[in-house]
Design an enzyme around this catalytic site. Sequence first.
Site, PDB file in Angstrom:
ATOM      1  CE  LYS A   1      -4.347  -1.628   1.937  1.00  0.00           C
ATOM      2  NZ  LYS A   1      -5.336  -1.501   3.022  1.00  0.00           N
TER       3      LYS A   1
ATOM      4  CE  LYS B   1      -9.211 -11.581  -2.861  1.00  0.00           C
ATOM      5  NZ  LYS B   1      -8.819 -11.354  -1.481  1.00  0.00           N
TER       6      LYS B   1
ATOM      7  CE  LYS C   1     -13.096  -4.112  -0.850  1.00  0.00           C
ATOM      8  NZ  LYS C   1     -13.855  -3.832   0.340  1.00  0.00           N
TER       9      LYS C   1
END
Length: 334
Positions: A115, A197, A200
């Site tokens: 991140k 994966k 979102k």
Amino acid sequence: MIDGKKVLFSGMQATGNLTLGNYLGALKNWLTLSEEYECFYSVVDMHSITIRQDPAELRKRARNLLTLYIAAGLDPKKNCIYYQSHVSGHAELAWILNCYTYMGELNRMTQFKDKSAKHADNINAGLFTYPVLMAADILLYQADVVPVGIDQMQHLELTRNIAERFNNIYGDVFTVPEAYIGKVGAKIMSLQDPTKKMSKSDENPNGSIYLMDDPDTIMRKCKRAVTDSEACIRYSDEQPGIKNLIDIYSACTGKTPEETVQEFEGKGYGELKPAVGEAVISVLKPLQEEFVRLTKDKAYIDSIIKENAEKANYYASKTLRKVQRKVGFPDRIR
Ligand code: TRP
């Protein structure tokens, strides 16, 4: 233990639109757990501000997520569905646990590294101590089990270490939580890159089916799903696109992958893809209808928010008072 039941805690962030992967991989499993466990399902809005958010948008998404938990079938009278920010104990316990967590431990967290690479202009201290807040979420309710995906395992392991460290100093204060590994099979991959994966936060909207996608969109995305040139429907890692479609179809219809393969034996991708689309639509349509109905019932949702915040606060305070005593904070005068 609450009323003779083991305690389960889990949470989701209200950032990004939830995908079919979130539903089949997490939310749907939560439904089956609510009989066996005393469940706390939080909308972890405090975690969300580690990345800059638009305030109005965050508020709206948080409410939508909470509503969606209920629309998916979680009974809000049995399951404590609440906003993390409505229970101040999360922040209070997180502060205390910060003082029992080492910089070195947090430095090793791969999600922090990912991140901070992604948001290089805003590497704030909250992003760094995010896993400690997560530990506080879990330990505050003395959770026995935590259903988490593989990406959160490192944070759960840290939570266990913090709990054990604290218990070693002060005696048995925290329940040391276990990961709950759900039934296999429901890991849903991107329709555009089946080695990744379904997420979102994917930049390509065609890779994900969002829970609020309309039937035409769902059908279009399924028909465009990336496959291969084998022209053969097998459940194999060599055909990740087809494998993913089989997984989605199976999860939506309740069949096993083997049954699905049998059903499509001798058929082409041109038949499998629309069938997957139909299966997804038939799962998402009732969910969407219930969501719309609940959204209109503002008073009901408000009452759930209020009641469950009180319930969560009750249990959170119990743990927090105990912890505060242990570390040496003065007793409150009543
Ligand atoms: N960090 C989790 C995620 O991004 C969300 C989360 C916050 C969570 N607190 C939690 C999950 C406690 C399980 C338990 O997916």
